[in-house]
Design an enzyme around this catalytic site. Structure first.
Site, PDB file in Angstrom:
ATOM      1  N   LYS A  70      -5.672 -29.466 -44.802  1.00  0.00           N
ATOM      2  CA  LYS A  70      -6.978 -30.046 -45.093  1.00  0.00           C
ATOM      3  C   LYS A  70      -7.056 -30.381 -46.569  1.00  0.00           C
ATOM      4  O   LYS A  70      -6.829 -29.524 -47.424  1.00  0.00           O
ATOM      5  CB  LYS A  70      -8.065 -29.045 -44.731  1.00  0.00           C
ATOM      6  CG  LYS A  70      -9.439 -29.551 -45.031  1.00  0.00           C
ATOM      7  CD  LYS A  70     -10.467 -28.731 -44.315  1.00  0.00           C
ATOM      8  CE  LYS A  70     -11.766 -29.494 -44.221  1.00  0.00           C
ATOM      9  NZ  LYS A  70     -12.648 -28.904 -43.240  1.00  0.00           N
ATOM     10  N   ASP A  89     -21.882 -23.618 -39.941  1.00  0.00           N
ATOM     11  CA  ASP A  89     -21.627 -24.943 -39.381  1.00  0.00           C
ATOM     12  C   ASP A  89     -20.846 -24.827 -38.070  1.00  0.00           C
ATOM     13  O   ASP A  89     -19.794 -25.443 -37.912  1.00  0.00           O
ATOM     14  CB  ASP A  89     -20.896 -25.815 -40.407  1.00  0.00           C
ATOM     15  CG  ASP A  89     -20.973 -27.301 -40.063  1.00  0.00           C
ATOM     16  OD1 ASP A  89     -21.759 -27.659 -39.154  1.00  0.00           O
ATOM     17  OD2 ASP A  89     -20.251 -28.094 -40.679  1.00  0.00           O
TER      18      ASP A  89
END
Ligand code: NAG
Ligand code: NAG
Ligand code: NAG
Ligand code: NAG
Ligand code: NAG
Ligand code: NAG
Ligand code: NAG
Ligand code: NAG
Length: 801
Positions: free
Chosen positions: A539, A634
Site C-alpha cells: 500500500k 472504517d
C-alpha cells in the site's frame, strides 16, 4: 528473548511517539510566556474572561496592550490548554486537552521548524535550515497593525466587540475591489461603507476621502516607525507626533474608528496621535433605525431613541428602536393625524425617498402626510427661519446623528396624540445604555483527568521491567551488533519479524507499481512479489507530507505488533523521503466487497457466517485484547479481506487514530472518519467516539452480507426517505420487514435474505445473525453489544444446524 524485550520496546515506542508529537509546548496554567529578544513584545495566554484565555502577543511595557490574538473568537479554558508546535510543523492551540481550537495549518517535513517572536511583534514559524517563513502572525492581523506590518489585499482589520471583549466585532478596514482603502460596518442586518464618504470628495475634511487613486492594484497600507501611514491608493496620514521613533500601533477600535496610538518610555498611557474619522457619529451602524448618535465631550458617543420610540433590544443599540404608536401604513393609521416634531441639527444620512427643490415647509408637510410610508422629512431651513428650501422625504431613518453646524432640521412624523413632546426633551433623553464592561464566564466544560491506578501501575511495571531488560538488551546489543547501521529496523525485526524495505526494493517487487489491486484508506494498493518469492500487497500512502518518519514509524510499529488470525498481517514498511509504503500479506480472494458484488462466484451461507464471526473476532481483539487501544473507524466490506480459505482478515486498522484508554470518552477526533453508509450516528451528532462506532459499522456489513444490498446504493425503496443524514435506509428497511413479519406471524428472514443464497441456509442461525446485526446498529451506542459479545454469540451458534 523476544518476549522479554517486549515491555521495554513498548515503553520505548510510546516515549518515542510523545517526543515527536510535541516538540514545543506552552501551557495556560504555568503562565509561561515568550519574550522577543529585546523584550519589546511578549506572547502568552491572555485572560479574556473568567476561565477564558486567548493566545496573544502584547507590548511588554505596561499597560499590557494586546496587539494580536490567535483565537479571539474561541477562548480556551484556564486548565490544561496548551499551545504546541507539533513535529509536523503545525502550531496548534488545544482547549483543555480536548480539541483543537486554532492552528497555523502548516505542514512540513523539515525537522528544523522554529517558533520565534521578533522585536517587531511578529511571531514567526520558520524553517530554520533555510529561513523560509512557514507562517507569521503579521499575515493574520486582528484589530491592530504594528509599525512595518503591511495590510494587504488578502487581509483586513476587524474591530473587537467592545473594550473588554476581544471577539470579532462589526467594523473592518480593508481594500475594496476598486483598490481603495475603506472602512465598513458589517452588522447583522446592515452593511455600509462609511469611509471615505463619496460626498466628502469636494469637502475640506483634510485628506480624508480626497484624492484616492483606484489605479494602483498593489493594495497595501503601512504605518512606518515615524508615524506616517501610506496606502497604495494615495491616502496618507501623518500623526501629530510624526518624526520620532516611538512604540506605535494603528488600531481599528471597537467604535469603528481607526486610531493611531503612541507611547514613550516611562509613560503609562497610550496617546492618540491621530484618527481617520474625526467625527465618531459619522460611523455607521452604531445606532440602528429610528435612533441617533450624539457625541458629547463628557460622556462620549451615545445612541438615543427618537421621541415616541423604544429600543428593540436595550442591550444592542445597532438593532435600533421601534415606534410606541400604531405604525404608519397599518390598517388604522389613516385615521391618525400627523404632527411634525422638529429635531434641530439632526440628520439621517442617505435613504431619501424623494427630493423636492424650492418647497415651503407647509408643502413638505402635506407631501409627507399623504405618503403613508413617510416617517418624516429633512428641511434645509427651519420652520421659524425661512420658508423656501429643499425637502427630503424619508421612509427609513438610518445613520442618524446630531451635529452642531448642520443648517437644517429634521421633522419627525408623530401621531397627533403625541404632540406634547417638547422639542428640547430629546436633549434630556435618559434612554441611554452602557453595555460595555461586562465580562461573561466561558461555559465550555472540560473533563477532569481521571487517575487510572491500573494504567499507572502498568506503566511503572513496564518501566521497571524495561530498565532491567535494557541492561540485558544493551549487553547483547553491544556484543552482537556494534556496527549495525540500521539499528532501528533491527529492533523491530527482533520483535515481530517485521522489517524495513527500501523504496527501490518495493518498486522492483511491484514492477514499478503496475499491478493495482485496490484503492482507499489513504492509499493505493499494488500486488508485488518479494525477492524471497512471497506475494505481498503493497500500500502506497497518499498525503504523507503531514507525518515525519519517526512518527510514522511509531504508528506502524504498533500495527506491526498486532498479530491475530483475523487481522491482516503487516510484513514491513518503507519510509524514504516522501514515500510511505506498507507491506501486507497478500489475500488471494480479495475483499468482501468484491466477492459480494461478483455474480459468478457467490459466497455461500457458511462462508458468510464464517466471515461475520472472523471479523467479529478480529475487531474484538483490536478493541479489547490489546487494551482497547485501537478503534478501526472504517469498517466496510472493502476493508475485510479474504484469504485462500475465505477466512476474513480485517485490513487498514492502524491507519485510524490510536486511542488511549483514558481518552475513550472524550471525543478526540476532530474530523469525521469512515465511509458513508457505514458510519455510526455519533459521527454525525458529534458525540463521543468509542469502540461502539465499529460495532455499528460491523452491523451494517453483516446486514449487507445477509441481504446482498449495499447501504450506499441499490436500495429500491421509495417510500422510506433518507430521513437521517447517516443513511439508515438499509437498516430501516430490515426493521420494517421484521416489524411486519412479527405482526403477521410470518417469517421475516425469508424476505430480507439475499436472493443469490437461494434457500440454502439455516433459518434459525440466519434469524439470530440478523437480530444481532440489528442490535449492533441501534442508534443509542450503549444498547449495542460489544464486539467480544458478538463474537461469543456467533461462536456459540457456529455448529448449530
Ligand atoms: C526546509 O529547509 C530545508 C533545507 O534547506 C529544505 O530541504 C526543506 O525542503 C525546507 N522545507 C520547507 C517546507 O521549506
Ligand atoms: C497623490 O496625492 C498627491 C498629493 O497628495 C497628488 O499630487 C497626486 O497627484 C496624487 N496621485 C494620484 C494618483 O492621485
Ligand atoms: C502603488 O503603490 C505602491 C505602494 O504604495 C507603490 O510602491 C507603487 O509605486 C505604486 N504604483 C504606482 C504605479 O503608483
Ligand atoms: C389589515 O386588515 C386586513 C383585514 O382586516 C388584514 O388581513 C391585514 O392583515 C391588516 N393589515 C395590517 C397591517 O394590520
Ligand atoms: C384598529 O383600531 C381599533 C380601535 O382604535 C383597535 O381596536 C384595533 O385593534 C386596531 N386594529 C389594529 C389592526 O391594530
Ligand atoms: C429654486 O429657486 C431658485 C431661486 O429662487 C431658482 O434659481 C431655481 O431655478 C429654483 N429651482 C427649481 C427646481 O425650481
Ligand atoms: C430633564 O429630565 C429631568 C428629570 O428626568 C426633568 O426634571 C427635567 O424637567 C427635564 N428637562 C427637560 C428640558 O425636559
Ligand atoms: C464577547 O462577545 C461575543 C459576541 O457577542 C460573545 O459571544 C462572547 O461571549 C463575549 N465574550 C466575553 C468574554 O464576554
Amino acid at each position: 528473548m523476544a518476549s522479554l524485550l517486549l515491555p521495554f520496546l513498548v515503553s520505548l515506542i510510546i516515549f518515542h511517539n510523545f517526543q515527536h508529537t510535541s516538540s514545543f509546548s506552552l501551557s495556560v496554567e504555568k503562565d509561561v510566556i515568550v519574550s522577543s529578544p529585546e523584550g519589546t513584545f511578549t506572547a502568552g495566554f491572555h485572560p479574556v474572561g473568567e476561565n477564558a484565555y486567548c493566545f496573544a502577543i502584547w507590548y511588554t511595557q505596561p499597560p499590557r496592550t494586546v496587539v494580536w490574538m490567535a483565537n479571539r473568537d474561541q477562548p480556551v479554558n484556564g486548565k490544561r490548554s496548551t499551545l504546541s508546535l507539533l513535529g509536523v510543523g503545525n502550531l496548534v492551540l488545544t482547549d483543555a486537552d480536548q480539541f483543537q481550537v486554532w492552528s497555523t495549518n502548516t505542514l512540513t517535513s523539515s525537522k528544523q521548524v522554529q517558533l520565534r517572536l521578533y522585536d517587531t511583534g511578529n511571531l514567526v514559524l520558520l524553517n530554520n535550515s533555510n529561513g523560509f517563513v512557514l507562517w507569521q502572525s503579521f499575515d493574520f492581523p486582528t484589530d491592530t497593525l504594528l509599525p512595518n506590518q503591511p495590510l494587504r489585499k488578502t487581509t483586513n482589520l476587524v474591530s473587537s466587540i467592545s473594550g473588554t471583549n476581544y471577539s470579532s466585532g462589526y467594523y473592518r478596514l480593508f481594500f475594496d475591489f476598486e483598490n481603495v482603502l475603506r472602512l465598513m460596518y458589517q452588522g447583522p442586518r446592515v452593511t455600509s461603507v462609511y469611509w471615505p464618504f463619496a460626498w466628502l470628495q469636494n469637502n475640506n475634511f483634510g485628506n480624508n476621502g480626497n484624492g484616492r487613486s483606484t489605479f494602483n492594484d498593489t493594495r497595501v497600507v503601512l504605518l512606518d516607525d515615524f508615524g506616517r501611514v501610506v496606502s497604495s491608493d494615495n491616502f496618507t496620514f501623518t500623526t501629530s507626533d510624526y518624526g520620532t521613533v516611538l512604540r506605535r500601533r494603528l488600531t481599528l477600535d471597537h467604535d469603528g474608528n481607526v486610531r493611531l496610538y503612541s507611547i514613550k518610555d516611562g509613560e503609562d498611557n497610550w496617546k492618540v496621535s491621530g484618527q481617520f474619522r474625526p467625527q465618531p457619529c459619522f460611523i455607521h451602524g452604531i445606532c440602528g433605525p429610528n435612533s441617533y448618535c450624539t457625541n458629547q465631550p463628557t460622556s462620549g458617543r451615545k445612541c438615543i431613541c427618537l421621541p415616541g420610540h423604544r429600543w428593540v433590544d436595550s442591550e444592542d443599540w445597532s438593532q435600533g428602536c421601534i415606534p410606541n404608536f400604531q405604525p404608519w401604513c397599518s390598517n388604522n393609521s389613516t385615521e391618525q393625524e400627523s404632527h411634525f416634531l422638529q429635531l434641530p441639527e439632526m440628520d439621517f444620512y442617505g435613504y431619501d425617498y424623494a427630493l423636492y427643490q424650492n418647497h415651503t415647509y407647509q408643502r413638505c408637510v402635506n407631501l409627507c402626510s399623504r405618503l403613508c410610508e413617510c416617517k418624516g422629512f429633512q428641511h434645509s431651513y427651519s420652520k421659524e427661519g425661512g420658508d423656501i428650501g429643499q425637502c427630503y422625504l424619508k421612509t427609513q431613518l438610518l445613520n442618524g446623528h446630531r451635529s452642531g453646524g448642520f443648517s437644517g432640521a429634521f421633522f419627525l412624523r408623530l401621531p397627533l396624540s403625541l404632540q406634547d413632546y417638547d422639542d428640547r426633551a430629546i436633549l434630556n433623553n435618559s434612554n441611554v445604555l452602557v453595555c460595555e464592561g461586562e465580562v461573561k464566564v466561558l461555559e465550555r466544560p472540560y473533563v477532569e483527568e481521571k487517575e487510572n491506578a491500573f494504567v499507572k501501575f502498568m506503566l511503572w511495571f513496564a518501566i521497571a521491567l524495561g530498565g532491567i531488560e535494557f541492561v540485558i538488551f544493551f549487553l547483547v546489543w553491544c556484543l552482537l551488533f556494534k556496527n549495525d547501521a540500521d539499528k532501528e529496523a533491527y529492533v523491530l525485526a527482533v520483535e515481530t519479524g517485521f522489517r524495513k524495505f527500501s523504496y527501490s526494493e518495493l518498486k522492483q517487487a511491484t514492477k514499478g507499481f503496475s499491478d493495482e489491486i485496490g484503492r482507499g484508506g489513504g492509499g493505493t494498493v499494488y500486488k508485488g512479489l518479494l525477492s524471497d518469492n512471497r506475494v505481498v500487497a503493497i500500500k502506497r500512502l497518499h498525503e504523507v507530507a503531514n507525518q515525519g518518519e519517526s512518527e510514522f514509524l511509531a504508528e506502524v510499529s504498533i500495527i506491526g505488533r498486532l498479530n491475530h488470525m483475523n487481522l491482516i498481517g503487516m510484513l514491513g514498511y518503507c519510509a524514504e523521503g516522501k514515500y510511505r509504503l506498507l507491506v501486507y500479506e497478500y489475500m488471494e480472494n480479495g475483499s468482501l466487497a468484491q466477492n459480494l458484488s461478483s455474480s459468478s462466484n457467490v459466497l455461500d451461507w457458511s462462508k458468510r457466517y464464517n466471515i461475520a464471526l472472523g471479523t467479529a473476532r478480529g475487531l474484538a481483539y483490536l478493541h479489547e485484547e490489546c487494551l482497547e487501544w485501537i478503534l478501526h473507524c472504517d469498517i466496510k466490506p472493502q476493508n475485510i479481506l479474504l484469504d485462500s480459505d475465505y477466512q476474513p482478515k480485517v485490513a487498514d486498522f492502524g491507519l485510524s487514530k490510536l486511542l488511549n484508554r483514558n481518552n475513550l470518552d472524550n471525543s478526540t477526533f476532530s474530523t469525521i472518519r469512515g465511509t458513508r453508509g457505514y458510519m455510526a450516528p455519533e459521527w454525525v451528532f458529534n458525540l463521543p467516539i468509542t469502540s461502539k462506532v465499529d460495532v455499528y459499522s460491523y452491523g451494517i456489513v453483516v446486514l449487507e452480507m445477509i441481504t446482498g444490498r449495499s447501504p450506499t446504493t441499490g436500495v429500491q425503496i421509495t417510500e422510506i426517505e433518507a430521513k437521517s443524514p447517516h443513511h439508515e435506509r438499509l437498516v430501516t428497511w430490515v426493521r420494517e420487514k421484521r416489524k411486519k413479519g412479527s405482526e403477521m406471524g410470518s417469517s421475516w428472514v425469508n424476505q430480507i435474505v439475499d436472493p443469490a443464497l437461494g434457500s440454502d441456509y439455516d433459518m434459525n442461525k440466519m434469524e439470530m445473525l440478523a437480530t444481532m446485526a440489528l442490535e449492533c446498529v441501534e442508534e443509542e451506542k450503549d444498547v449495542r453489544p460489544t464486539m467480544s459479545h458478538v463474537a461469543e454469540r456467533l461462536q456459540s451458534h457456529e455448529h448449530d444446524s
